[in-house]
Design an enzyme around this catalytic site. Structure first.
Site, PDB file in Angstrom:
ATOM      1  N   HIS A  45       0.845  -1.200   0.000  1.00 21.90           N
ATOM      2  CA  HIS A  45       0.000   0.000   0.000  1.00 21.90           C
ATOM      3  C   HIS A  45       0.874   1.240   0.000  1.00 21.90           C
ATOM      4  O   HIS A  45       1.882   1.308   0.713  1.00 21.90           O
ATOM      5  CB  HIS A  45      -0.928   0.009   1.215  1.00 21.90           C
ATOM      6  CG  HIS A  45      -2.029   1.002   1.078  1.00 21.90           C
ATOM      7  ND1 HIS A  45      -1.843   2.353   1.278  1.00 21.90           N
ATOM      8  CD2 HIS A  45      -3.336   0.856   0.728  1.00 21.90           C
ATOM      9  CE1 HIS A  45      -2.976   2.992   1.069  1.00 21.90           C
ATOM     10  NE2 HIS A  45      -3.896   2.103   0.737  1.00 21.90           N
ATOM     11  N   PHE A  56      -9.834  -6.981  14.688  1.00 19.48           N
ATOM     12  CA  PHE A  56      -9.695  -5.734  15.428  1.00 19.48           C
ATOM     13  C   PHE A  56     -11.070  -5.066  15.544  1.00 19.48           C
ATOM     14  O   PHE A  56     -11.531  -4.389  14.610  1.00 19.48           O
ATOM     15  CB  PHE A  56      -8.696  -4.817  14.726  1.00 19.48           C
ATOM     16  CG  PHE A  56      -7.482  -5.550  14.207  1.00 19.48           C
ATOM     17  CD1 PHE A  56      -6.750  -6.381  15.041  1.00 19.48           C
ATOM     18  CD2 PHE A  56      -7.091  -5.433  12.887  1.00 19.48           C
ATOM     19  CE1 PHE A  56      -5.640  -7.064  14.573  1.00 19.48           C
ATOM     20  CE2 PHE A  56      -5.981  -6.106  12.400  1.00 19.48           C
ATOM     21  CZ  PHE A  56      -5.254  -6.925  13.237  1.00 19.48           C
ATOM     22  N   ASP A  75     -13.848  -2.817  15.748  1.00 17.84           N
ATOM     23  CA  ASP A  75     -13.973  -1.374  15.563  1.00 17.84           C
ATOM     24  C   ASP A  75     -15.409  -0.991  15.246  1.00 17.84           C
ATOM     25  O   ASP A  75     -16.349  -1.692  15.625  1.00 17.84           O
ATOM     26  CB  ASP A  75     -13.008  -0.912  14.463  1.00 17.84           C
ATOM     27  CG  ASP A  75     -13.405  -1.415  13.068  1.00 17.84           C
ATOM     28  OD1 ASP A  75     -14.309  -2.287  12.970  1.00 17.84           O
ATOM     29  OD2 ASP A  75     -12.833  -0.929  12.082  1.00 17.84           O
ATOM     30  N   ASP A  83      -9.595  -9.575   8.849  1.00 19.82           N
ATOM     31  CA  ASP A  83      -9.962  -8.210   9.221  1.00 19.82           C
ATOM     32  C   ASP A  83      -9.604  -7.240   8.102  1.00 19.82           C
ATOM     33  O   ASP A  83     -10.403  -6.363   7.739  1.00 19.82           O
ATOM     34  CB  ASP A  83      -9.256  -7.810  10.516  1.00 19.82           C
ATOM     35  CG  ASP A  83      -9.677  -6.443  11.007  1.00 19.82           C
ATOM     36  OD1 ASP A  83      -9.198  -5.441  10.451  1.00 19.82           O
ATOM     37  OD2 ASP A  83     -10.504  -6.359  11.937  1.00 19.82           O
ATOM     38  N   ASP A  85     -11.396  -3.525   4.158  1.00 24.92           N
ATOM     39  CA  ASP A  85     -11.257  -3.032   2.786  1.00 24.92           C
ATOM     40  C   ASP A  85     -12.574  -3.167   2.026  1.00 24.92           C
ATOM     41  O   ASP A  85     -12.916  -2.310   1.197  1.00 24.92           O
ATOM     42  CB  ASP A  85     -10.162  -3.810   2.042  1.00 24.92           C
ATOM     43  CG  ASP A  85      -8.763  -3.407   2.472  1.00 24.92           C
ATOM     44  OD1 ASP A  85      -8.605  -2.303   3.030  1.00 24.92           O
ATOM     45  OD2 ASP A  85      -7.821  -4.196   2.253  1.00 24.92           O
TER      46      ASP A  85
END
Length: 349
Positions: free
Chosen positions: A52, A244, A246, A322, A327
């Site tokens: 990235h 994760f 979120d 994740d 994404d």
């Protein structure tokens, strides 16, 4: 100081005692097929992190301290109000706006990845570093971000000679040891809550300390991803790291039908009211997300073993799942807007 339960066990206990969410394994199985397609098409791949444009590679001398800095600041980017102007840097929003801002500061000669600098950073300095593309918006929770930088910077200087790499090396290639070291040494990563639940005998409800460790786990995961599971990023127990938990990944899990919110919870989310950090609803959304991705990981591996003998089942773990789900949300943002996502003002995620 260690919690009673790590994230995987926490997710299982939370789902077992859930009031506001339900898990649907038949939908998880369908999602597993979609994940396998992603693996075959290289959509899910450990190399995607360092490829990235905003991320460092393992060869960058600042890579580890960059990751540590980013994950110290990686929380609460959502903007209150549907019509509010979003914080943007170089056209990016959210996490990637943070990456762009830090990279811009480095190009400008600011020693931003050095804890000697950020352990004493001022609010004005951080506001300038995180300045938006437009003058009508700022990065949220600036004061809290300054406090986090002061806290972690002091610890890095006092215990690890200013290098997060030295912290990693004390953990003997164990992801769990590193996770526990992070949450013990750096309190702003200590993402825990108390779950009240029935212990099975009908007596007074039991209280269990549960953990999510979103930022601490993503820190471990980012080191692993950046170094592609080798060298400094080699962890023998990387499988113990969960997804994760979120704001956005739960939205994707609801979209795929793997999670279902009760009518009461969905109505609350549609009112766009803040959920308190540690509230029952917030705990359940995050814990169920961890649980679903753990089940998904197991299902994907089982399908790979039985149907794809040419694919190593170890090519997928909760970190990569994740990445894929997060994404997916970014790529299909407009499509997923029909599902409200929970909002909590917190430094923990």
């Amino acid at each position: 100081m260690a919690p009673q339960l790590l994230p995987a066990a926490s997710g299982e206990l939370i789902v077992k005692n859930a009031r506001y969410i339900s898990v649907h394994e038949e939908a998880i199985e369908k999602l597993a097929d979609r994940v396998i397609r992603g693996i075959k098409e290289k959509e899910i791949n450990i190399e995607n992190f360092s490829q990235h444009e905003h991320h460092p590679t393992a060869k960058d001398p600042h890579a580890v301290n960059w990751i540590f800095l980013i994950d110290t600041l990686n929380f609460c980017f959502w903007t209150p109000g549907a019509d509010a102007t979003k914080w943007k840097v170089d056209g990016q929003t959210g996490y990637f706006a943070l990456c762009a801002a830090i990279n811009r500061a480095m190009r400008e000669g600011i020693d931003i990845t050095n804890p000697t600098f950020y352990s004493k950073i001022t609010q004005d300095q951080l506001e300038s570093i995180l300045r938006s593309d437009t003058d009508d918006t700022k990065a949220p929770l600036i004061e809290s971000r300054v406090e986090c930088l002061h806290e972690v910077g002091r610890v890095l200087l006092e215990r690890y000679e200013g290098k997060f790499e030295n912290c990693i090396r004390t953990c003997d290639g164990s992801a769990i040891k590193l996770l526990q070291r992070i949450v013990e040494d750096f309190p702003c990563f200590r993402d825990e809550a108390v779950l009240k639940h029935d212990d099975g005998d009908g007596a007074t409800p039991k209280e269990t300390r549960v953990s999510f460790y979103k930022r601490a786990q993503i820190l471990v995961g980012d080191v692993w991803s950046c170094f592609r599971g080798e060298g400094l990023g080699r962890f023998e127990d990387i499988d113990a790291i969960t997804m994760f938990a979120d704001y956005r990944v739960p939205q994707v899990l609801v979209h795929f039908g793997t999670l279902k919110y009760s009518d009461e919870l969905m109505a609350l989310l549609r009112e766009d009211k803040l959920l308190a950090y540690g509230s029952r609803e917030e705990i359940e959304i995050r814990g169920a997300s961890i649980y679903v991705v753990e089940v998904l990981k197991t299902m994907v591996r089982e399908k790979l073993v039985t149907g794809y003998p040419d694919v190593d089942p170890r090519c997928v773990n909760a970190i990569l799942l994740d990445h894929f789900l997060w994404d997916y949300r970014r790529k299909h943002a407009a499509e997923l807007e029909y599902i409200p996502f929970h909002k909590t003002t917190s430094v923990y995620y």
